[in-house]
Enzyme design. Sequence first.
Site, short mmCIF file in Angstrom:
data_model
loop_
_atom_site.label_atom_id
_atom_site.label_comp_id
_atom_site.label_asym_id
_atom_site.label_seq_id
_atom_site.Cartn_x
_atom_site.Cartn_y
_atom_site.Cartn_z
N HIS A 165 0.82 -1.21 0.00
CA HIS A 165 0.00 0.00 0.00
C HIS A 165 0.86 1.27 0.00
CE1 HIS A 165 -3.12 -2.90 1.49
NE2 HIS A 165 -3.85 -2.19 0.65
N GLY A 166 1.76 1.36 -0.96
CA GLY A 166 2.63 2.51 -1.09
C GLY A 166 2.26 3.34 -2.31
N PRO A 167 3.14 4.25 -2.72
CA PRO A 167 2.82 5.15 -3.84
C PRO A 167 2.63 4.42 -5.17
CG PRO A 167 5.11 5.40 -3.14
CD PRO A 167 4.44 4.57 -2.10
N ALA A 168 3.33 3.29 -5.37
CA ALA A 168 3.15 2.55 -6.63
C ALA A 168 1.74 1.99 -6.73
CB ALA A 168 4.18 1.42 -6.73
N HIS A 169 1.20 1.51 -5.61
CA HIS A 169 -0.18 1.01 -5.61
C HIS A 169 -1.15 2.14 -5.94
CE1 HIS A 169 -3.92 -0.91 -4.43
NE2 HIS A 169 -4.11 0.01 -3.48
N ASP A 207 -9.15 -0.99 -7.09
CA ASP A 207 -8.38 -1.29 -5.88
C ASP A 207 -8.12 -2.79 -5.72
OD1 ASP A 207 -7.02 -0.52 -3.58
OD2 ASP A 207 -8.81 -0.58 -2.32
N GLN A 235 -4.81 -17.26 -3.16
CA GLN A 235 -5.13 -16.44 -4.33
C GLN A 235 -6.39 -16.94 -5.02
OE1 GLN A 235 -3.61 -13.47 -5.02
NE2 GLN A 235 -2.81 -14.02 -2.99
N HIS A 274 -6.61 7.42 -2.03
CA HIS A 274 -7.45 6.41 -1.39
C HIS A 274 -6.72 5.59 -0.32
CE1 HIS A 274 -5.55 3.31 -3.88
NE2 HIS A 274 -6.17 2.40 -3.14
#
Length: 519
Positions: free
Chosen positions: A226-230, A414, A467, A266
């Site tokens: 949940h960082g900037p790439a996400h 998301d 998964q 978000h």
Amino acid sequence: MGGGLVKTATPEPNKGPVEDRVVEPSATGCPQGQWHRRALQKIEEALQVPLLPEAARAALEAAVSELRSIHGTQTKDTASSSSYDLPVEGTSWKLMLESYTDNDPEAAEGHHMLEQKSPKRNGSGASATLKVFCRSFESMGTGMPCLSDMLQEAGQLGFDAIAFSESAEVAGQPLRVLGAHLTRSTDMWSSLRDLRFVLEPDEFQGRVSNFLGAIDFLYRADVPYHGPAHAADVMSTMEWFLQTPYVSSITNHMDHFMGLMAAAIHDVGHPGTNNMFQSKTLGPLALRYNDKSILEMMHVALAFETMLQNEATNWLELLPCDFQDSEDPAAKPANLQHYVRRGLIDMVLGTDMAKHAKKLARLQDIAQEEERGRMENVCNRPLDRTANFGQDQKKQESLERKLFVLGTALHASDISTPCKPRQLMLRWTERVLLEFWAQGDEELRLQLPISPLCDRASGRSSVAKGQLGFINFVVKPFYAPLVALVPEVQLAMELLLQNKVFWEERDSERTPYEEIFAR
């Protein structure tokens, strides 16, 4: 505001339009019995509102019951006085709807004033600014893809947000660079300017850029998933949804901008642990937000705090509070600041997975109506300007439908990892597993029960099963009804099914974690 009826004094003359004031029955020139019947009729009309919340229905029914018990169901006028004075026609139901429901007249008015301003979008070519970035990047002599080549995929399911975010020329500000590209490639700034949706367009564009740069740095670099790439990945996927004919047919350039901003913010400030962890550790965020959508509440609050703390990032104040449609000068001015704030809050809070089942149920209902060819296009339905109640209610329904569609697109973006090309899917999957397991490690250290999916020991041996569970019980059921509304989602479904087969093979072969994610 209390639930009882309020006794008022006789109004003074010349204090505003009669429909906006609470007055004595004698002031209306209407016999009291007839006056009460009209009030009852209007309250009973309010009870016919579709999907009226139970608390509102109970309050309205109590009001009707009290009126009837005091005044009876008289059919002829009476001169008897009453200890209760009621609002005149057109006010009582408005008062109750606004007090006891989620109706938001300001946001609904803002949506209505914008609803016919359909955007005209170009392609997704690289902007002049980003071509400069690309030339600089190429001069470094690396073997990595040119930045402009990566951005050609922005707004597509194959966009590699991880490589993009890690590229040197992005300089740790993926949202700022991606935002500049997406807004330029859709002529957003010129459209917002031409339609007078923003004040001081050049200043607005600069503040949005500054804001996205500030948001970039509030995403934690030490959080695996949940960082900037996400955030950049969700922003790009949201653009993909916004470009589809169905979504673009019920949105305008302001909604498009709002959707991109919602995607950018978000997950801002995400600590790498989920709502369950915040709640069971009685963390400060759980205490502040009372265990309700803890992280989502924090994300949107942090975004607005960041926006308002510095004039250079405060683009919200450059939206008009009194937007007037030039095609209908008699229409009520709209507060676009309120409309956009309402939209951002609604969309971000809708990403809480605790709301997934409820969102899915409504999506399935809408999809079934679409398939049967009976869905009313509420967002584009002409408004009846002869009846205030009908007009206001249609505006509210239209607002809620649009925000639901936008929120659905954001939520689908998301959870879209299994709907990406396999190599991208695997990189995102590895990151989310590492984040989950890090939370489990911390729970083990604190001697707390390990949250679902967070046990490193058992998780490493059951990656494929986990998964498949996520695909079969979360993503596939949500994307399937989306196809009825947005046929382009079939592409995502095909990728999802391919990835499902991949995980089924890994499960049957009992492929170990190290081999699944071997580079």
